[in-house]
Design a protein around this motif. Structure first.
Motif, PDB file in Angstrom:
ATOM      1  N   ARG A  79       0.750  -1.409  -0.219  1.00 34.70           N
ATOM      2  CA  ARG A  79      -0.345   0.108   0.274  1.00 34.70           C
ATOM      3  C   ARG A  79       0.459   1.328   0.576  1.00 34.70           C
ATOM      4  NH1 ARG A  79      -4.205  -1.385   4.578  1.00 34.70           N
ATOM      5  NH2 ARG A  79      -5.266  -3.260   3.756  1.00 34.70           N
ATOM      6  N   CYS A  80      -0.152   2.606  -0.949  1.00 34.11           N
ATOM      7  CA  CYS A  80       0.762   3.561  -0.423  1.00 34.11           C
ATOM      8  C   CYS A  80       1.070   4.081   1.253  1.00 34.11           C
ATOM      9  CB  CYS A  80       0.493   4.469  -1.711  1.00 34.11           C
ATOM     10  SG  CYS A  80       1.484   6.215  -1.428  1.00 34.11           S
ATOM     11  N   THR A  81       1.367   5.333   1.486  1.00 33.84           N
ATOM     12  CA  THR A  81       1.869   5.763   2.366  1.00 33.84           C
ATOM     13  C   THR A  81       1.342   6.947   2.683  1.00 33.84           C
ATOM     14  OG1 THR A  81       3.760   5.611   2.793  1.00 33.84           O
ATOM     15  CG2 THR A  81       3.052   4.146   3.772  1.00 33.84           C
ATOM     16  N   CYS A  82       0.905   7.364   1.658  1.00 32.46           N
ATOM     17  CA  CYS A  82       0.367   8.803   1.217  1.00 32.46           C
ATOM     18  C   CYS A  82      -1.162   9.067   1.637  1.00 32.46           C
ATOM     19  CB  CYS A  82       0.338   9.503  -0.407  1.00 32.46           C
ATOM     20  SG  CYS A  82      -0.939   8.689  -0.595  1.00 32.46           S
ATOM     21  N   PRO A  83      -1.548   9.910   2.395  1.00 31.38           N
ATOM     22  CA  PRO A  83      -2.753  10.595   3.280  1.00 31.38           C
ATOM     23  C   PRO A  83      -3.385  10.007   2.844  1.00 31.38           C
ATOM     24  CG  PRO A  83      -0.925  12.532   3.538  1.00 31.38           C
ATOM     25  CD  PRO A  83      -0.772  11.568   2.498  1.00 31.38           C
ATOM     26  N   GLU A  84      -3.676  10.177   1.378  1.00 36.59           N
ATOM     27  CA  GLU A  84      -5.164  10.368   0.597  1.00 36.59           C
ATOM     28  C   GLU A  84      -5.401   8.513   0.653  1.00 36.59           C
ATOM     29  OE1 GLU A  84      -2.945  12.293  -0.514  1.00 36.59           O
ATOM     30  OE2 GLU A  84      -3.727  13.870  -0.929  1.00 36.59           O
ATOM     31  N   ALA A  85      -4.114   8.112   0.227  1.00 35.06           N
ATOM     32  CA  ALA A  85      -4.265   6.438   0.164  1.00 35.06           C
ATOM     33  C   ALA A  85      -4.440   5.809   1.056  1.00 35.06           C
ATOM     34  CB  ALA A  85      -3.018   5.937  -0.789  1.00 35.06           C
ATOM     35  N   VAL A  86      -4.002   6.016   1.827  1.00 41.15           N
ATOM     36  CA  VAL A  86      -4.046   6.027   3.703  1.00 41.15           C
ATOM     37  C   VAL A  86      -5.966   5.333   3.951  1.00 41.15           C
ATOM     38  CG1 VAL A  86      -3.682   5.708   6.346  1.00 41.15           C
ATOM     39  CG2 VAL A  86      -2.237   5.952   4.688  1.00 41.15           C
ATOM     40  N   ALA A  87      -5.950   7.353   4.476  1.00 40.42           N
ATOM     41  CA  ALA A  87      -7.376   7.407   4.351  1.00 40.42           C
ATOM     42  C   ALA A  87      -8.885   6.710   3.662  1.00 40.42           C
ATOM     43  CB  ALA A  87      -7.776   8.865   3.522  1.00 40.42           C
ATOM     44  N   SER A  88      -8.315   6.597   2.425  1.00 43.98           N
ATOM     45  CA  SER A  88      -9.073   5.275   1.334  1.00 43.98           C
ATOM     46  C   SER A  88      -9.267   3.902   1.347  1.00 43.98           C
ATOM     47  CB  SER A  88      -8.750   5.136  -0.585  1.00 43.98           C
ATOM     48  OG  SER A  88      -9.039   4.375  -1.323  1.00 43.98           O
ATOM     49  N   TYR A  89      -7.825   3.622   1.865  1.00 48.87           N
ATOM     50  CA  TYR A  89      -7.538   1.843   2.755  1.00 48.87           C
ATOM     51  C   TYR A  89      -8.818   1.994   4.617  1.00 48.87           C
ATOM     52  CZ  TYR A  89      -4.067   1.591  -0.549  1.00 48.87           C
ATOM     53  OH  TYR A  89      -2.264   1.179  -1.529  1.00 48.87           O
ATOM     54  N   GLU A  90      -8.283   3.299   5.024  1.00 50.44           N
ATOM     55  CA  GLU A  90      -8.791   2.933   5.987  1.00 50.44           C
ATOM     56  C   GLU A  90     -10.544   3.024   6.043  1.00 50.44           C
ATOM     57  OE1 GLU A  90      -7.530   6.390   8.305  1.00 50.44           O
ATOM     58  OE2 GLU A  90      -6.129   5.238   8.811  1.00 50.44           O
ATOM     59  N   LYS A  91     -10.790   3.461   4.891  1.00 52.16           N
ATOM     60  CA  LYS A  91     -12.805   3.207   4.651  1.00 52.16           C
ATOM     61  C   LYS A  91     -12.674   2.128   4.073  1.00 52.16           C
ATOM     62  CE  LYS A  91     -16.175   5.283   1.778  1.00 52.16           C
ATOM     63  NZ  LYS A  91     -16.151   7.168   0.755  1.00 52.16           N
ATOM     64  N   ALA A  92     -12.115   2.041   3.683  1.00 54.29           N
ATOM     65  CA  ALA A  92     -12.775   0.655   2.379  1.00 54.29           C
ATOM     66  C   ALA A  92     -12.567  -1.078   4.359  1.00 54.29           C
ATOM     67  CB  ALA A  92     -11.798   0.359   1.718  1.00 54.29           C
ATOM     68  N   GLU A  93     -11.725  -0.603   4.701  1.00 54.70           N
ATOM     69  CA  GLU A  93     -11.298  -1.384   5.980  1.00 54.70           C
ATOM     70  C   GLU A  93     -12.757  -1.367   6.556  1.00 54.70           C
ATOM     71  OE1 GLU A  93      -9.909  -4.728   8.408  1.00 54.70           O
ATOM     72  OE2 GLU A  93      -9.877  -3.808   6.413  1.00 54.70           O
ATOM     73  N   ALA A  94     -13.152  -0.186   7.264  1.00 53.35           N
ATOM     74  CA  ALA A  94     -14.710  -0.249   8.122  1.00 53.35           C
ATOM     75  C   ALA A  94     -15.909  -0.421   7.739  1.00 53.35           C
ATOM     76  CB  ALA A  94     -14.209   1.380   8.409  1.00 53.35           C
ATOM     77  N   GLU A  95     -15.356  -0.366   6.148  1.00 54.53           N
ATOM     78  CA  GLU A  95     -16.231  -1.113   5.081  1.00 54.53           C
ATOM     79  C   GLU A  95     -16.636  -2.006   5.378  1.00 54.53           C
ATOM     80  OE1 GLU A  95     -16.520   1.255   1.631  1.00 54.53           O
ATOM     81  OE2 GLU A  95     -17.387   3.375   2.047  1.00 54.53           O
ATOM     82  N   ARG A  96     -15.319  -2.878   5.405  1.00 51.71           N
ATOM     83  CA  ARG A  96     -15.124  -4.259   5.382  1.00 51.71           C
ATOM     84  C   ARG A  96     -15.919  -4.654   6.992  1.00 51.71           C
ATOM     85  NH1 ARG A  96     -12.620  -8.212   6.972  1.00 51.71           N
ATOM     86  NH2 ARG A  96     -10.904  -6.766   8.402  1.00 51.71           N
ATOM     87  N   LEU A  97     -15.731  -4.248   7.494  1.00 51.69           N
ATOM     88  CA  LEU A  97     -16.400  -4.792   9.184  1.00 51.69           C
ATOM     89  C   LEU A  97     -17.597  -4.514   8.988  1.00 51.69           C
ATOM     90  CD1 LEU A  97     -12.132  -3.369  11.270  1.00 51.69           C
ATOM     91  CD2 LEU A  97     -13.293  -5.505   9.935  1.00 51.69           C
ATOM     92  N   ALA A  98     -18.117  -3.402   9.020  1.00 54.38           N
ATOM     93  CA  ALA A  98     -19.311  -2.439   8.961  1.00 54.38           C
ATOM     94  C   ALA A  98     -19.886  -3.924   7.997  1.00 54.38           C
ATOM     95  CB  ALA A  98     -19.790  -1.448   8.399  1.00 54.38           C
ATOM     96  N   LYS A  99     -19.795  -4.013   6.999  1.00 53.27           N
ATOM     97  CA  LYS A  99     -20.395  -5.723   6.592  1.00 53.27           C
ATOM     98  C   LYS A  99     -20.240  -6.702   6.920  1.00 53.27           C
ATOM     99  CE  LYS A  99     -20.917  -7.419   2.428  1.00 53.27           C
ATOM    100  NZ  LYS A  99     -19.878  -7.803   0.594  1.00 53.27           N
ATOM    101  N   GLU A 100     -19.542  -7.626   8.239  1.00 52.72           N
ATOM    102  CA  GLU A 100     -19.342  -8.741   8.699  1.00 52.72           C
ATOM    103  C   GLU A 100     -20.043  -8.526  10.033  1.00 52.72           C
ATOM    104  OE1 GLU A 100     -14.524  -8.742   9.633  1.00 52.72           O
ATOM    105  OE2 GLU A 100     -14.651  -9.636   6.710  1.00 52.72           O
TER     106      GLU A 100
END
Length: 320
Positions: A79-100
């Motif tokens: 994963r890229c460590t730029c702020p935008e990429a990190v925010a995108s990863y975190e959002k995707a992870e939160a959505e995955r956890l919410a779905k689970e």
């Protein structure tokens, strides 16, 4: 010789766990991985770099160096460590956890609905209850406030449930009181039907039927008493219709107290409908044989702490 051998073994043991040895192991672990942009990886068919969609930086793949070959990570570039990429990863992870979590809750709700169906029937609701919805409720100048409260309650039910690590939910039940025929049962059943339609487990029964279902267990017909009581205490929403109609025996009032107290301690929502106010309800639920009102008072006291009052007024629709 034996003593010298023992010293030799102990010496080697100490040596193998020395800081230098541990450092060597860490260094070896670091050397066992290699990035696809490392010049040493050229002869191992490294994957192509992928450009970060946010900052344009190249993203390389990590590999495990096995000596004569490299096993490249199947998940692709790091994963890229730029702020935008990190925010995108975190959002995707939160959505995955919410779905689970949503899937887990849905599975639990399904199991509980099936358990209720097996032990009690379809939420304990007969045809008359099942036909009473918000759509079929006749809103008038006398009941429009009660209707609005009930609809808001059903629409926001998720917020009323207790959650681990969150503040106490406060008064998350309803105490619906008023004369006969003013729509108390209809509005309580409407809440139940909306939630059941959403897949939520609900038990909605008259007080007489609720107690009768427990009495039925005395004949060993199906589930035992503790199983039925456990359902009443733990279902996300319990609706007791016409509380105060059951003859106030010692067993009846102690059983109702057991159920209400269990839900009170678990902060679980409870809705009751009754023709009586709190003082008259204590009188109605006090056993005539003993005249002891302590259990009745404790039961009603808990209800008052658990529930918001909803007063139904107006003429009886049965007389129209």
């Amino acid at each position: 010789m034996a003593l010298e051998s023992l010293k030799s073994i102990l010496g080697r043991t100490v040596s193998s766990s020395s800081p230098d040895s541990e450092q060597n192991e860490i260094s070896s672990e670091i050397e066992s991985t290699i990035m696809s942009n490392d010049p040493r990886a050229e002869s191992f068919n490294p994957p192509e770099a992928v450009t970060c969609e946010y900052c344009g930086a190249p993203r390389y793949t990590k590999g495990i160096n096995l000596g004569n070959r490299v096993l490249w990570m199947p998940y692709g570039p790091e994963r890229c460590t730029c702020p935008e990429a990190v925010a995108s990863y975190e959002k995707a992870e939160a959505e995955r956890l919410a779905k689970e979590e949503a899937e887990r809750k849905a599975a639990e709700a399904y199991k509980l609905r099936e358990r209720i169906k097996k032990i009690i029937g379809e939420s304990g609701m007969g045809d008359r209850f099942l036909r009473r919805t918000f759509e079929t409720f006749e809103v008038t100048k006398d009941n429009h406030k009660a209707y609005a409260m009930a609809k808001n309650y059903a629409d926001n039910f998720e917020r009323l449930l207790p959650k681990q690590g969150q503040p106490e939910p406060g008064r998350n039940g309803l105490f619906i009181a008023g004369p006969a025929g003013t729509g108390k049962t209809h509005i309580a059943a409407a809440i139940a039907n909306q939630l059941i339609h959403q897949g939520r487990p609900v038990i909605c029964m008259t007080m007489i039927d609720l107690l009768a279902r427990i009495r039925k267990t005395f004949n060993r017909d199906g589930a035992d008493e503790s199983t039925v009581l456990s359902l009443y205490k733990t279902v996300p929403l319990l609706i007791i219709d016409d509380i105060g109609k059951e003859p106030p025996t010692e067993w009846a009032i102690s059983t109702i107290y057991n159920i209400i107290n269990g839900r009170y301690e678990a902060y679980l929502p409870t809705i009751v409908t009754t023709n009586y106010d709190d003082k008259m309800l204590v009188e109605r639920m006090t056993p005539k044989t003993s005249g002891d009102s302590v259990t009745a008072e404790a039961t009603i006291d808990r209800m008052m702490e658990m529930c918001i009052g909803v007063v139904m007024t107006g003429p009886s629709w049965r007389q129209k």
